[in-house]
Design an enzyme around this catalytic site. Structure first.
Site, mmCIF file in Angstrom:
data_model
loop_
_atom_site.group_PDB
_atom_site.id
_atom_site.type_symbol
_atom_site.label_atom_id
_atom_site.label_comp_id
_atom_site.label_asym_id
_atom_site.label_seq_id
_atom_site.Cartn_x
_atom_site.Cartn_y
_atom_site.Cartn_z
ATOM 1 C CG HIS A 235 -3.110 3.204 2.009
ATOM 2 N ND1 HIS A 235 -3.664 2.806 0.810
ATOM 3 C CD2 HIS A 235 -3.201 2.138 2.845
ATOM 4 C CE1 HIS A 235 -4.062 1.548 0.923
ATOM 5 N NE2 HIS A 235 -3.793 1.124 2.142
ATOM 6 C CB CYS B 213 -0.954 -0.009 1.188
ATOM 7 S SG CYS B 213 -1.965 -1.487 1.218
ATOM 8 C CG ASN C 227 -6.502 -1.078 1.106
ATOM 9 O OD1 ASN C 227 -5.778 -0.693 0.195
ATOM 10 N ND2 ASN C 227 -6.037 -1.485 2.266
HETATM 11 N N1 COA Z 1 -19.033 -8.878 8.597
HETATM 12 C C1 COA Z 1 -19.574 -9.107 9.805
HETATM 13 N N2 COA Z 1 -18.847 -9.456 10.887
HETATM 14 C C2 COA Z 1 -17.520 -9.578 10.728
HETATM 15 C C3 COA Z 1 -16.893 -9.354 9.480
HETATM 16 C C4 COA Z 1 -17.706 -8.999 8.385
HETATM 17 N N3 COA Z 1 -17.218 -8.754 7.153
HETATM 18 N N4 COA Z 1 -15.565 -9.532 9.619
HETATM 19 C C5 COA Z 1 -15.347 -9.856 10.900
HETATM 20 N N5 COA Z 1 -16.530 -9.887 11.578
HETATM 21 C C6 COA Z 1 -16.753 -10.178 12.986
HETATM 22 C C7 COA Z 1 -15.623 -10.955 13.614
HETATM 23 O O1 COA Z 1 -15.804 -12.327 13.358
HETATM 24 C C8 COA Z 1 -15.772 -10.609 15.081
HETATM 25 O O2 COA Z 1 -16.796 -11.391 15.608
HETATM 26 P P1 COA Z 1 -16.701 -11.910 17.124
HETATM 27 O O3 COA Z 1 -16.633 -10.684 17.969
HETATM 28 O O4 COA Z 1 -17.974 -12.688 17.276
HETATM 29 O O5 COA Z 1 -15.450 -12.731 17.182
HETATM 30 C C9 COA Z 1 -16.278 -9.162 15.043
HETATM 31 O O6 COA Z 1 -16.791 -8.957 13.720
HETATM 32 C C10 COA Z 1 -15.224 -8.124 15.353
HETATM 33 O O7 COA Z 1 -14.052 -8.448 14.668
HETATM 34 P P2 COA Z 1 -12.759 -7.568 14.804
HETATM 35 O O8 COA Z 1 -11.654 -8.220 14.039
HETATM 36 O O9 COA Z 1 -12.500 -7.206 16.223
HETATM 37 O O10 COA Z 1 -13.212 -6.232 14.056
HETATM 38 P P3 COA Z 1 -12.413 -4.890 13.879
HETATM 39 O O11 COA Z 1 -13.196 -3.786 14.434
HETATM 40 O O12 COA Z 1 -10.963 -5.014 14.258
HETATM 41 O O13 COA Z 1 -12.436 -4.738 12.282
HETATM 42 C C11 COA Z 1 -11.031 -4.988 10.363
HETATM 43 C C12 COA Z 1 -11.799 -5.704 11.461
HETATM 44 C C13 COA Z 1 -10.342 -6.009 9.495
HETATM 45 C C14 COA Z 1 -12.017 -4.192 9.527
HETATM 46 C C15 COA Z 1 -9.997 -4.028 10.986
HETATM 47 O O14 COA Z 1 -9.231 -4.690 11.965
HETATM 48 C C16 COA Z 1 -9.050 -3.438 9.981
HETATM 49 O O15 COA Z 1 -9.456 -2.753 9.062
HETATM 50 N N6 COA Z 1 -7.762 -3.641 10.202
HETATM 51 C C17 COA Z 1 -6.742 -3.049 9.360
HETATM 52 C C18 COA Z 1 -6.411 -3.995 8.341
HETATM 53 C C19 COA Z 1 -5.702 -3.311 7.242
HETATM 54 O O16 COA Z 1 -6.293 -2.578 6.490
HETATM 55 N N7 COA Z 1 -4.423 -3.566 7.151
HETATM 56 C C20 COA Z 1 -3.649 -3.087 6.094
HETATM 57 C C21 COA Z 1 -3.344 -1.666 6.270
HETATM 58 S S1 COA Z 1 -2.775 -1.070 4.725
#
Ligand code: COA
Length: 328
Positions: free
Chosen positions: A255, A113, A285
């Site tokens: 980004h 990215c 993204n």
């Molecule tokens: N739809 C519905 N529920 C979902 C889901 C989806 N698409 N994806 C995950 N969940 C659920 C999980 O299973 C979890 O359920 P649980 O609480 O029963 O275990 C719950 O939602 C919360 O998951 P969590 O991982 O804590 O969510 P979050 O708030 O951290 O969001 C991301 C997840 C991936 C969106 C977030 O961590 C993120 O964007 N991270 C950065 C990743 C990234 O972009 N990295 C590269 C940077 S360039």
């Protein structure tokens, strides 16, 4: 010291829209979860017969038209991509042939990215050194072809598109004031495509069954926190290097990985979200391509005016992060 500036930008976004509501039909997810957790409402998907160089071609031709430079006048093409048409030859070489830049040397940069900022940095050094005069810096990604469409935490985040910038020597205090790039290889396993390289080839039924060719995001939460920190550090580094402050900056072009990451950065830098350019709701993204696409949109919608100070910043897999401060 020579100053290098951007004299034309362009972008290309595929027509096909994949909305959160479309994803609801194939995944255990919903629009409300995706919008609240990421800020993304929809993303674009390339046509089956489009490769990254096709997207890059349109973005590049648009940037060249604005710059008033012909393809034959280009001496260098640096393409940021983690989804090249082929691993060999480089994606940039397919692009070079398609736009008819017969006098340019071309190669790819793999920095996920942060790729556009890495590519900009490399091309800038060649021009500053007087080796080349006109360069095309382009980022193009078809992320939707790298995804495991059953992995709901990862596949909802990504989309396709390309952005480009033509750079050359400029005068009157305009141009790139500085570019700063960093890597942390030890953190590289948090976002990776494990298959397709020498570690896993030849490709086997087993490697495909294990989905090794798809994008793996391990502990999205962890990279979220690192991203907020690195985005902010990269901004501070660019400003302190140039003895400037955030008050001097017209707009930050970051980004676009997750709206909440950008809100975290705003909080950490103690600035209003008004100073941060956001278009993630439309595209998701697009890895290396988000920064040049957002830059092009900010130029075209009038957010960026001549003389404005523009701060690019990115963080991504690798791990990689960086920034570039530009007097427009
Ligand atoms: N739809 C519905 N529920 C979902 C889901 C989806 N698409 N994806 C995950 N969940 C659920 C999980 O299973 C979890 O359920 P649980 O609480 O029963 O275990 C719950 O939602 C919360 O998951 P969590 O991982 O804590 O969510 P979050 O708030 O951290 O969001 C991301 C997840 C991936 C969106 C977030 O961590 C993120 O964007 N991270 C950065 C990743 C990234 O972009 N990295 C590269 C940077 S360039």
């Amino acid at each position: 010291m020579k100053r290098v500036g951007i004299i034309g930008t362009g972008s290309y976004i595929p027509e096909k829209v994949l909305s959160n509501f479309d994803l609801e039909k194939i995944l255990d997810t919903n629009d409300e979860w995706i919008t609240t957790r990421t800020g993304i409402s929809e993303r674009r998907v390339a046509k089956n017969d489009e490769a990254s160089s096709d997207l890059a071609q349109v973005a590049a031709e648009r940037a060249l038209a604005i710059a008033g430079i012909t393809p034959e006048e280009l001496e260098l093409i640096v393409m940021a991509t983690i989804t090249p048409d082929t691993h060999c030859p480089a994606g940039a070489n397919w692009l070079e042939a398609k736009i008819g830049a017969a006098n340019a040397v071309s190669f790819d940069i793999t920095a996920a990215c942060t790729g556009f900022i890495f590519a900009l940095s490399v091309a800038e050094q060649y021009i500053k050194a007087g080796i080349y005069h006109n360069a095309l810096v382009v980022a193009s990604e078809i992320m939707t072809r790298t995804l495991d469409w059953t992995d709901r935490e990862t596949c909802i985040l990504w989309g396709d598109g390309a952005g480009a910038a033509v750079i050359t020597e400029v005068e009157n205090d305009r141009g790139i004031l500085s570019t700063h790039i960093h890597t942390d290889g030890a953190g590289g396993d948090t976002l990776l495509m494990p298959g397709g390289g020498s570690k896993t080839t030849p490709i086997s039924h087993e490697s495909v069954d294990k989905k090794l060719h798809t994008l793996n995001m391990i502990e999205g939460n962890r990279s979220f926190k690192v991203a907020v920190r690195r985005f902010s550090e990269a901004c501070e580094e660019a400003l302190s290097y140039n003895n400037l402050t955030l008050d001097d900056v017209k707009v930050i072009i970051p980004h676009q990985a997750n709206l909440r990451i950008l809100q975290g950065m705003a909080k950490q830098l103690d600035i209003s979200m008004d100073k941060i350019y956001v278009n993630i709701e439309k595209y998701g993204n697009i890895s290396s391509a988000t920064v040049p696409i957002a830059l092009d949109e900010a130029v075209k919608d009038g957010t960026i005016q001549p003389g404005d100070l523009v701060l690019l910043t990115a963080f991504g897999g690798g791990l990689t992060w960086g920034s570039s401060l530009i007097r427009w």
